[in-house]
Design a protein around this motif. Sequence first.
Motif, PDB file in Angstrom:
ATOM      1  N   LEU A 141       0.835  -1.194   0.000  1.00 52.64           N
ATOM      2  CA  LEU A 141       0.000   0.000   0.000  1.00 52.64           C
ATOM      3  C   LEU A 141       0.873   1.248   0.000  1.00 52.64           C
ATOM      4  CD1 LEU A 141      -2.712  -0.940   2.686  1.00 52.64           C
ATOM      5  CD2 LEU A 141      -2.816  -1.258   0.207  1.00 52.64           C
ATOM      6  N   MET A 142       0.424   2.248  -0.742  1.00 57.88           N
ATOM      7  CA  MET A 142       1.089   3.553  -0.753  1.00 57.88           C
ATOM      8  C   MET A 142       0.026   4.624  -0.948  1.00 57.88           C
ATOM      9  SD  MET A 142       2.778   3.675  -4.594  1.00 57.88           S
ATOM     10  CE  MET A 142       3.981   2.429  -4.204  1.00 57.88           C
ATOM     11  N   ARG A 143       0.393   5.879  -0.678  1.00 60.11           N
ATOM     12  CA  ARG A 143      -0.572   6.974  -0.861  1.00 60.11           C
ATOM     13  C   ARG A 143      -0.760   7.248  -2.354  1.00 60.11           C
ATOM     14  NH1 ARG A 143       1.521  11.835  -2.424  1.00 60.11           N
ATOM     15  NH2 ARG A 143       3.765  12.209  -2.101  1.00 60.11           N
ATOM     16  N   ARG A 144      -1.868   7.859  -2.661  1.00 59.40           N
ATOM     17  CA  ARG A 144      -2.109   8.288  -4.046  1.00 59.40           C
ATOM     18  C   ARG A 144      -1.089   9.375  -4.418  1.00 59.40           C
ATOM     19  NH1 ARG A 144      -6.571   6.029  -5.993  1.00 59.40           N
ATOM     20  NH2 ARG A 144      -8.127   5.272  -4.489  1.00 59.40           N
ATOM     21  N   GLN A 145      -0.719   9.413  -5.684  1.00 58.71           N
ATOM     22  CA  GLN A 145       0.299  10.339  -6.170  1.00 58.71           C
ATOM     23  C   GLN A 145       1.662  10.104  -5.519  1.00 58.71           C
ATOM     24  OE1 GLN A 145      -2.922  12.124  -5.252  1.00 58.71           O
ATOM     25  NE2 GLN A 145      -3.402  11.383  -7.312  1.00 58.71           N
ATOM     26  N   HIS A 146       1.902   8.872  -5.110  1.00 59.75           N
ATOM     27  CA  HIS A 146       3.228   8.553  -4.572  1.00 59.75           C
ATOM     28  C   HIS A 146       4.251   8.699  -5.705  1.00 59.75           C
ATOM     29  CE1 HIS A 146       6.586   6.304  -2.836  1.00 59.75           C
ATOM     30  NE2 HIS A 146       5.962   6.294  -1.673  1.00 59.75           N
ATOM     31  N   PRO A 147       5.402   9.323  -5.443  1.00 60.99           N
ATOM     32  CA  PRO A 147       6.375   9.549  -6.525  1.00 60.99           C
ATOM     33  C   PRO A 147       6.899   8.282  -7.184  1.00 60.99           C
ATOM     34  CG  PRO A 147       7.310  10.093  -4.362  1.00 60.99           C
ATOM     35  CD  PRO A 147       5.835   9.921  -4.169  1.00 60.99           C
ATOM     36  N   ALA A 148       6.773   7.120  -6.527  1.00 62.60           N
ATOM     37  CA  ALA A 148       7.279   5.874  -7.113  1.00 62.60           C
ATOM     38  C   ALA A 148       6.347   5.310  -8.179  1.00 62.60           C
ATOM     39  CB  ALA A 148       7.495   4.839  -6.012  1.00 62.60           C
ATOM     40  N   GLY A 149       5.106   5.840  -8.252  1.00 64.32           N
ATOM     41  CA  GLY A 149       4.168   5.283  -9.217  1.00 64.32           C
ATOM     42  C   GLY A 149       3.516   4.020  -8.670  1.00 64.32           C
ATOM     43  N   ASN A 150       2.703   3.372  -9.496  1.00 59.62           N
ATOM     44  CA  ASN A 150       1.950   2.214  -9.006  1.00 59.62           C
ATOM     45  C   ASN A 150       2.366   0.899  -9.662  1.00 59.62           C
ATOM     46  OD1 ASN A 150       0.923   2.539 -11.541  1.00 59.62           O
ATOM     47  ND2 ASN A 150      -1.170   3.040 -10.881  1.00 59.62           N
ATOM     48  N   CYS A 151       3.553   0.868 -10.218  1.00 61.09           N
ATOM     49  CA  CYS A 151       4.086  -0.381 -10.770  1.00 61.09           C
ATOM     50  C   CYS A 151       5.579  -0.424 -10.461  1.00 61.09           C
ATOM     51  CB  CYS A 151       3.827  -0.463 -12.275  1.00 61.09           C
ATOM     52  SG  CYS A 151       4.358  -2.031 -13.011  1.00 61.09           S
ATOM     53  N   LEU A 152       5.962  -1.315  -9.554  1.00 64.16           N
ATOM     54  CA  LEU A 152       7.329  -1.323  -9.046  1.00 64.16           C
ATOM     55  C   LEU A 152       8.092  -2.564  -9.484  1.00 64.16           C
ATOM     56  CD1 LEU A 152       6.679  -0.280  -5.323  1.00 64.16           C
ATOM     57  CD2 LEU A 152       7.452   1.192  -7.187  1.00 64.16           C
ATOM     58  N   SER A 153       9.356  -2.378  -9.818  1.00 63.96           N
ATOM     59  CA  SER A 153      10.259  -3.525  -9.950  1.00 63.96           C
ATOM     60  C   SER A 153      10.727  -3.886  -8.547  1.00 63.96           C
ATOM     61  CB  SER A 153      11.461  -3.167 -10.825  1.00 63.96           C
ATOM     62  OG  SER A 153      12.280  -2.205 -10.160  1.00 63.96           O
ATOM     63  N   VAL A 154      11.307  -5.059  -8.410  1.00 62.75           N
ATOM     64  CA  VAL A 154      11.780  -5.463  -7.095  1.00 62.75           C
ATOM     65  C   VAL A 154      12.900  -4.544  -6.624  1.00 62.75           C
ATOM     66  CG1 VAL A 154      13.433  -7.147  -8.014  1.00 62.75           C
ATOM     67  CG2 VAL A 154      12.534  -7.426  -5.695  1.00 62.75           C
ATOM     68  N   GLU A 155      13.719  -4.048  -7.550  1.00 70.31           N
ATOM     69  CA  GLU A 155      14.794  -3.117  -7.178  1.00 70.31           C
ATOM     70  C   GLU A 155      14.211  -1.804  -6.660  1.00 70.31           C
ATOM     71  OE1 GLU A 155      16.366  -6.188  -9.770  1.00 70.31           O
ATOM     72  OE2 GLU A 155      14.706  -4.778 -10.031  1.00 70.31           O
ATOM     73  N   GLN A 156      13.193  -1.288  -7.346  1.00 73.97           N
ATOM     74  CA  GLN A 156      12.553  -0.055  -6.888  1.00 73.97           C
ATOM     75  C   GLN A 156      11.898  -0.260  -5.517  1.00 73.97           C
ATOM     76  OE1 GLN A 156      10.051   0.345 -10.387  1.00 73.97           O
ATOM     77  NE2 GLN A 156      11.048   2.281 -10.938  1.00 73.97           N
ATOM     78  N   PHE A 157      11.254  -1.395  -5.365  1.00 68.44           N
ATOM     79  CA  PHE A 157      10.600  -1.724  -4.094  1.00 68.44           C
ATOM     80  C   PHE A 157      11.599  -1.671  -2.944  1.00 68.44           C
ATOM     81  CE2 PHE A 157       9.507  -4.966  -0.921  1.00 68.44           C
ATOM     82  CZ  PHE A 157       8.214  -4.603  -0.574  1.00 68.44           C
ATOM     83  N   SER A 158      12.784  -2.221  -3.157  1.00 67.37           N
ATOM     84  CA  SER A 158      13.784  -2.302  -2.082  1.00 67.37           C
ATOM     85  C   SER A 158      14.353  -0.938  -1.715  1.00 67.37           C
ATOM     86  CB  SER A 158      14.914  -3.252  -2.483  1.00 67.37           C
ATOM     87  OG  SER A 158      15.679  -2.728  -3.554  1.00 67.37           O
ATOM     88  N   THR A 159      14.259   0.047  -2.615  1.00 67.28           N
ATOM     89  CA  THR A 159      14.825   1.374  -2.321  1.00 67.28           C
ATOM     90  C   THR A 159      13.843   2.286  -1.590  1.00 67.28           C
ATOM     91  OG1 THR A 159      14.128   2.284  -4.468  1.00 67.28           O
ATOM     92  CG2 THR A 159      16.315   1.251  -4.349  1.00 67.28           C
ATOM     93  N   LEU A 160      12.579   1.886  -1.505  1.00 66.15           N
ATOM     94  CA  LEU A 160      11.593   2.719  -0.818  1.00 66.15           C
ATOM     95  C   LEU A 160      11.760   2.634   0.697  1.00 66.15           C
ATOM     96  CD1 LEU A 160       8.397   1.861  -2.909  1.00 66.15           C
ATOM     97  CD2 LEU A 160       9.880   3.871  -3.127  1.00 66.15           C
ATOM     98  N   ASN A 161      11.198   3.596   1.401  1.00 68.53           N
ATOM     99  CA  ASN A 161      11.164   3.579   2.859  1.00 68.53           C
ATOM    100  C   ASN A 161       9.892   2.866   3.313  1.00 68.53           C
ATOM    101  OD1 ASN A 161      13.593   4.973   3.191  1.00 68.53           O
ATOM    102  ND2 ASN A 161      12.577   6.971   3.050  1.00 68.53           N
ATOM    103  N   HIS A 162      10.066   1.903   4.226  1.00 71.31           N
ATOM    104  CA  HIS A 162       8.974   0.994   4.564  1.00 71.31           C
ATOM    105  C   HIS A 162       8.523   1.124   6.014  1.00 71.31           C
ATOM    106  CE1 HIS A 162       9.202  -1.641   0.903  1.00 71.31           C
ATOM    107  NE2 HIS A 162      10.375  -1.032   0.833  1.00 71.31           N
ATOM    108  N   VAL A 163       7.247   0.819   6.223  1.00 71.59           N
ATOM    109  CA  VAL A 163       6.669   0.593   7.551  1.00 71.59           C
ATOM    110  C   VAL A 163       6.534  -0.912   7.731  1.00 71.59           C
ATOM    111  CG1 VAL A 163       4.661   0.922   9.052  1.00 71.59           C
ATOM    112  CG2 VAL A 163       5.392   2.760   7.507  1.00 71.59           C
TER     113      VAL A 163
END
Length: 305
Positions: A176-198
Amino acid sequence: MHELDLRGIDLNLLLLLNALIEQRNVTWAADRMHMSQPAMSRALARIRKLMNDPILVRGGDGLMPTPRAIALHPQLKRLLNDITHLISDVPFSPQLLTGCITLAATDHEMIVFLPKLMSLITQDAPQLDVMVIPLFNIAAECLHDGSIDLAFGVAQATLPSYLCQELLYKDTYITLMRRQHPAGNCLSVEQFSTLNHVQVTAVGNSGGSAVDIALDKLGLHRRIVLQLPSFITAFAVVAASDLVVTLPASIAQRYAIQSDLVAIATPIDCPPINHISIWSRVRDADPANQWLRKLVREVASRVES
């Protein structure tokens, strides 16, 4: 081996022994059994002589059961339950149930199960009360002696032989992420790993999750900026920030829309989440516990994951 003559034993002492082990207090045990404190003290002395064991000893927090008392308690509960069913000629009816049952559950299971489960319980057993406590490591000990009627959790390891379990449903992960999140709504596994997580540590353990284990196998690592014990708080934090949270679909999909969050596929291959119910073998044949498990099974069959 010397054969014990049951004719010389007051079997009522078994009821008093059970009360003493559970209450860990002579006065409270006496109140529970509707007798005076001196009478219960005399009964404890007789039990100690019969069992050749102190049964209760002084500890830092008052009276504590001895190792032998702890070991025999599950068998004692099972025996008393069997005797009750043996002499009872009244068919089981949840409508006649009174008192209180105790459930142990994670925050997740409380949200997913409790609303519909309580609806069924209040319909079937209107005189029955329910107490729900958090599922922590101590719950296994309480399940052993039957003081917790049923627990809900995720299958992670082989359970002790004194516990029974049933698979309720399988779950998957979504992010889950907020709407208009800068990462967009389709992530590669590499992009996923660079995000900040809860990360929601629902059972009080911040150890590696299935997500982190899957990332580690790929040589990747994610930063967990915030660890929380509550799903509801996680939704609020993610809605107000650029943090993301990866959760079981059964709970994430329930709150994504109302929290104005976007749900996307988690781009890693994680094993399914097996949600289970757990109970003591002491209560396995108990009609009331069987009825409760039937209701839980009915609720689980409707869970969307």
